[in-house]
Write a protein that holds these residues in place. Structure first.
Motif, PDB file in Angstrom:
ATOM      1  N   GLY A 121       0.696  -1.076   0.154  1.00 14.33           N
ATOM      2  CA  GLY A 121       0.305   0.102  -0.065  1.00 14.33           C
ATOM      3  C   GLY A 121       0.404   1.561  -0.251  1.00 14.33           C
ATOM      4  N   GLU A 122       1.877   1.058   0.545  1.00 10.44           N
ATOM      5  CA  GLU A 122       3.046   2.462   0.437  1.00 10.44           C
ATOM      6  C   GLU A 122       3.306   2.637  -0.542  1.00 10.44           C
ATOM      7  OE1 GLU A 122       5.664   2.007   3.411  1.00 10.44           O
ATOM      8  OE2 GLU A 122       4.387   1.898   5.192  1.00 10.44           O
ATOM      9  N   ALA A 123       3.604   1.697  -1.045  1.00  9.95           N
ATOM     10  CA  ALA A 123       4.154   1.813  -2.433  1.00  9.95           C
ATOM     11  C   ALA A 123       3.377   2.568  -3.567  1.00  9.95           C
ATOM     12  CB  ALA A 123       4.932   0.203  -3.618  1.00  9.95           C
ATOM     13  N   PHE A 124       1.768   2.000  -3.542  1.00 10.87           N
ATOM     14  CA  PHE A 124       1.056   2.607  -4.244  1.00 10.87           C
ATOM     15  C   PHE A 124       0.610   3.964  -3.879  1.00 10.87           C
ATOM     16  CE2 PHE A 124      -3.750   3.400  -4.684  1.00 10.87           C
ATOM     17  CZ  PHE A 124      -4.205   2.834  -5.573  1.00 10.87           C
ATOM     18  N   VAL A 128       1.477   7.275  -6.499  1.00  9.84           N
ATOM     19  CA  VAL A 128       0.321   8.221  -6.921  1.00  9.84           C
ATOM     20  C   VAL A 128       1.060   9.255  -6.499  1.00  9.84           C
ATOM     21  CG1 VAL A 128      -1.703   9.271  -6.517  1.00  9.84           C
ATOM     22  CG2 VAL A 128      -1.515   7.065  -6.486  1.00  9.84           C
ATOM     23  N   GLU A 129       1.465   9.906  -5.755  1.00  6.53           N
ATOM     24  CA  GLU A 129       2.468  11.038  -5.619  1.00  6.53           C
ATOM     25  C   GLU A 129       3.526  11.114  -6.639  1.00  6.53           C
ATOM     26  OE1 GLU A 129       1.464  13.672  -3.713  1.00  6.53           O
ATOM     27  OE2 GLU A 129       0.256  11.811  -3.016  1.00  6.53           O
ATOM     28  N   MET A 130       4.683  10.334  -7.517  1.00 10.38           N
ATOM     29  CA  MET A 130       5.048  10.755  -8.049  1.00 10.38           C
ATOM     30  C   MET A 130       4.434  11.193  -9.294  1.00 10.38           C
ATOM     31  SD  MET A 130       7.528   7.483  -6.373  1.00 10.38           S
ATOM     32  CE  MET A 130       8.302   7.235  -8.425  1.00 10.38           C
ATOM     33  N   ILE A 131       3.753  10.263 -10.014  1.00  9.17           N
ATOM     34  CA  ILE A 131       2.850  10.433 -10.864  1.00  9.17           C
ATOM     35  C   ILE A 131       1.864  12.229 -10.617  1.00  9.17           C
ATOM     36  CG2 ILE A 131       1.102  10.052 -12.195  1.00  9.17           C
ATOM     37  CD1 ILE A 131       1.410   6.999 -11.803  1.00  9.17           C
ATOM     38  N   LEU A 132       1.857  12.455 -10.348  1.00  3.75           N
ATOM     39  CA  LEU A 132       1.293  13.365  -9.553  1.00  3.75           C
ATOM     40  C   LEU A 132       2.021  15.070  -9.810  1.00  3.75           C
ATOM     41  CD1 LEU A 132      -1.373  13.313  -6.658  1.00  3.75           C
ATOM     42  CD2 LEU A 132      -2.228  14.064  -8.930  1.00  3.75           C
ATOM     43  N   GLU A 133       3.772  14.713  -9.671  1.00  7.62           N
ATOM     44  CA  GLU A 133       4.332  15.416  -9.435  1.00  7.62           C
ATOM     45  C   GLU A 133       5.310  15.720 -10.866  1.00  7.62           C
ATOM     46  OE1 GLU A 133       6.971  14.186  -6.105  1.00  7.62           O
ATOM     47  OE2 GLU A 133       5.679  15.290  -4.362  1.00  7.62           O
ATOM     48  N   ALA A 134       5.056  14.482 -11.621  1.00  6.17           N
ATOM     49  CA  ALA A 134       6.309  14.292 -12.961  1.00  6.17           C
ATOM     50  C   ALA A 134       5.500  15.357 -13.820  1.00  6.17           C
ATOM     51  CB  ALA A 134       5.107  13.171 -13.428  1.00  6.17           C
ATOM     52  N   LYS A 135       7.050  15.620 -14.415  1.00  3.86           N
ATOM     53  CA  LYS A 135       6.877  16.581 -15.851  1.00  3.86           C
ATOM     54  C   LYS A 135       5.897  15.677 -16.237  1.00  3.86           C
ATOM     55  CE  LYS A 135      10.335  17.597 -18.061  1.00  3.86           C
ATOM     56  NZ  LYS A 135      12.191  18.211 -18.390  1.00  3.86           N
ATOM     57  N   SER A 231       7.089  -0.111  -6.934  1.00  4.92           N
ATOM     58  CA  SER A 231       6.601  -1.565  -7.374  1.00  4.92           C
ATOM     59  C   SER A 231       5.892  -1.806  -7.061  1.00  4.92           C
ATOM     60  CB  SER A 231       7.994  -2.639  -7.255  1.00  4.92           C
ATOM     61  OG  SER A 231       8.731  -2.710  -8.443  1.00  4.92           O
ATOM     62  N   LEU A 232       4.783  -2.227  -8.427  1.00  8.84           N
ATOM     63  CA  LEU A 232       3.474  -1.983  -7.694  1.00  8.84           C
ATOM     64  C   LEU A 232       3.253  -3.979  -8.406  1.00  8.84           C
ATOM     65  CD1 LEU A 232       1.575  -0.180  -8.765  1.00  8.84           C
ATOM     66  CD2 LEU A 232       2.229  -0.131  -6.925  1.00  8.84           C
ATOM     67  N   LEU A 233       3.186  -5.060  -7.623  1.00 15.04           N
ATOM     68  CA  LEU A 233       2.856  -6.136  -7.916  1.00 15.04           C
ATOM     69  C   LEU A 233       1.420  -7.382  -7.859  1.00 15.04           C
ATOM     70  CD1 LEU A 233       5.787  -7.557  -5.286  1.00 15.04           C
ATOM     71  CD2 LEU A 233       6.004  -6.829  -7.737  1.00 15.04           C
ATOM     72  N   ALA A 234       1.344  -7.462  -8.807  1.00 14.45           N
ATOM     73  CA  ALA A 234      -0.168  -7.803  -8.677  1.00 14.45           C
ATOM     74  C   ALA A 234       0.512  -9.886  -9.761  1.00 14.45           C
ATOM     75  CB  ALA A 234      -1.407  -7.749 -10.077  1.00 14.45           C
ATOM     76  N   ARG A 235      -0.668 -10.408  -9.464  1.00 12.03           N
ATOM     77  CA  ARG A 235      -0.405 -12.225  -9.985  1.00 12.03           C
ATOM     78  C   ARG A 235      -0.714 -12.226 -11.130  1.00 12.03           C
ATOM     79  NH1 ARG A 235      -0.027 -15.739  -5.517  1.00 12.03           N
ATOM     80  NH2 ARG A 235       1.395 -15.071  -4.047  1.00 12.03           N
ATOM     81  N   SER A 236      -0.115 -12.971 -12.003  1.00 14.11           N
ATOM     82  CA  SER A 236      -0.670 -13.363 -13.551  1.00 14.11           C
ATOM     83  C   SER A 236      -0.446 -14.910 -13.437  1.00 14.11           C
ATOM     84  CB  SER A 236       0.124 -12.365 -14.442  1.00 14.11           C
ATOM     85  OG  SER A 236       1.813 -13.190 -14.035  1.00 14.11           O
ATOM     86  N   ASP A 237      -0.579 -15.457 -13.738  1.00 11.19           N
ATOM     87  CA  ASP A 237      -0.959 -16.982 -14.560  1.00 11.19           C
ATOM     88  C   ASP A 237      -0.056 -16.666 -15.639  1.00 11.19           C
ATOM     89  OD1 ASP A 237      -1.000 -19.261 -14.634  1.00 11.19           O
ATOM     90  OD2 ASP A 237      -3.149 -19.107 -15.604  1.00 11.19           O
ATOM     91  N   MET A 238       1.203 -17.843 -15.030  1.00 14.75           N
ATOM     92  CA  MET A 238       2.123 -18.078 -15.820  1.00 14.75           C
ATOM     93  C   MET A 238       1.858 -19.627 -16.205  1.00 14.75           C
ATOM     94  SD  MET A 238       4.453 -19.765 -12.529  1.00 14.75           S
ATOM     95  CE  MET A 238       4.970 -21.637 -13.657  1.00 14.75           C
TER      96      MET A 238
END
Length: 301
Positions: A121-124, A128-135, A231-238
């Motif tokens: 959750g902290e990475a998420f 969000v903050e990094m995206i808001l601040e990006a040029k 890093s936002l980790l989400a399960r996928s099917d290998m």
């Protein structure tokens, strides 16, 4: 230590003190890890000729807290090694052919459940903050991950005016679109097994330019992680020829919603303008506009 190497290292180090039955398990995993990864403890024991309890003790002997942890280590080992043909064969064996719809839906539901349990959750929030601040916000995903990148890019273009969705069929085309990025920018890279070399190279380049890097991938052992600030980790099917991207799409959706809430006034203003444009140029079907719905809160049903 890379867990892919760590599993085999553990087997090699503990092999001399393993029991006869446990050595049979070790030999089978070393020779047939691409099959062992999909077996329950009971099925693995039956194939090798030992009891299920021996399989569990074997996992403990290797230092894993139960067989599921050993199986997870096996997943990390094989996920990038299976060819499309092997994935198709495995999927055919695993899916109940009489209940394909329910089997696939349940598998996808499980991946969302595991993602909820594992995601940071902290990475998420930091993302969000990094995206808001990006040029400038760069978004990159190729092959099956391109669908996620396109979805994210579509909605980001409604929220921001500084989004660049990277369209690429070659490495050279990719670098031509990102060579201007710098430390004020953020790049969102999306990749799942089998990981795209083009996407990994782009993340490496972004890191060299000191841009902020957000990766959406499946595992702490993903090659994307080494270049990521978040890093936002989400399960996928290998183990399917058709990549399961339900959980990754849900994470992307959450990212869009979080940013819409952060920029609510801007989004509302943009939608007001777009509604006028959509109406003027008849973007959406209006065949049901003659149906008027009314609601009287005083009426009781």
């Amino acid at each position: 230590m890379n867990r892919q190497n760590d599993l085999m290292k553990r087997i090699n180090e503990t092999y001399p003190k393993l029991s006869k039955g446990q050595k049979l398990l070790a030999n089978y995993i070393i020779k047939h890890y691409e099959k062992a990864v999909f077996l329950t403890a009971s099925k693995l024991g039956k194939i090798v000729g030992v009891s299920e309890s021996t399989v569990v003790r074997f996992a403990n002997e290797l230092g894993y807290d139960g067989y599921p942890k050993l199986q997870r280590a096996l997943e990390e080992l094989v996920k990038t090694k299976l060819t499309s043909i092997q994935r198709m064969e495995v999927a055919s064996d695993r899916i109940d052919k009489q209940q394909i719809l329910k089997s696939v839906l349940q598998s996808d539901a499980d991946k969302i459940k595991y993602t909820i349990e594992d995601i940071d959750g902290e990475a998420f929030d930091k993302s969000v903050e990094m995206i808001l601040e990006a040029k400038t916000i760069y978004i990159l995903g190729v092959r099956s991950s391109a669908a996620l990148a396109n979805f994210l890019g579509f909605y980001f273009n409604l929220i921001f005016n500084n989004v660049k969705l990277i369209h690429t069929n070659s490495v050279s085309e990719m670098f031509e679109q990102i060579y201007r990025m710098d430390s004020d920018d953020v790049v969102i890279g999306i990749s799942f097994p089998r990981y795209s070399k083009r996407t990994i190279k782009a993340m490496e380049f972004a890191k060299s330019r000191k841009a902020k890097v957000i990766t959406i991938t499946d595992s702490p052992l993903s090659p994307m992680i080494q270049y990521a600030d978040c890093s936002l980790l989400a399960r996928s099917d290998m183990a399917s020829f058709v990549d399961s991207l339900v959980a990754p799409l849900s994470v992307v959706n959450a990212l869009i919603v979080a940013l819409c809430i952060k920029k609510q006034d801007d989004v509302i203003n943009a939608l007001h303008s777009l509604e006028s444009i959509w109406e003027e140029y008849e973007v959406y079907d209006k065949s049901d506009d003659d149906i008027t719905l009314t609601y009287n809160p005083k009426e009781q049903i």
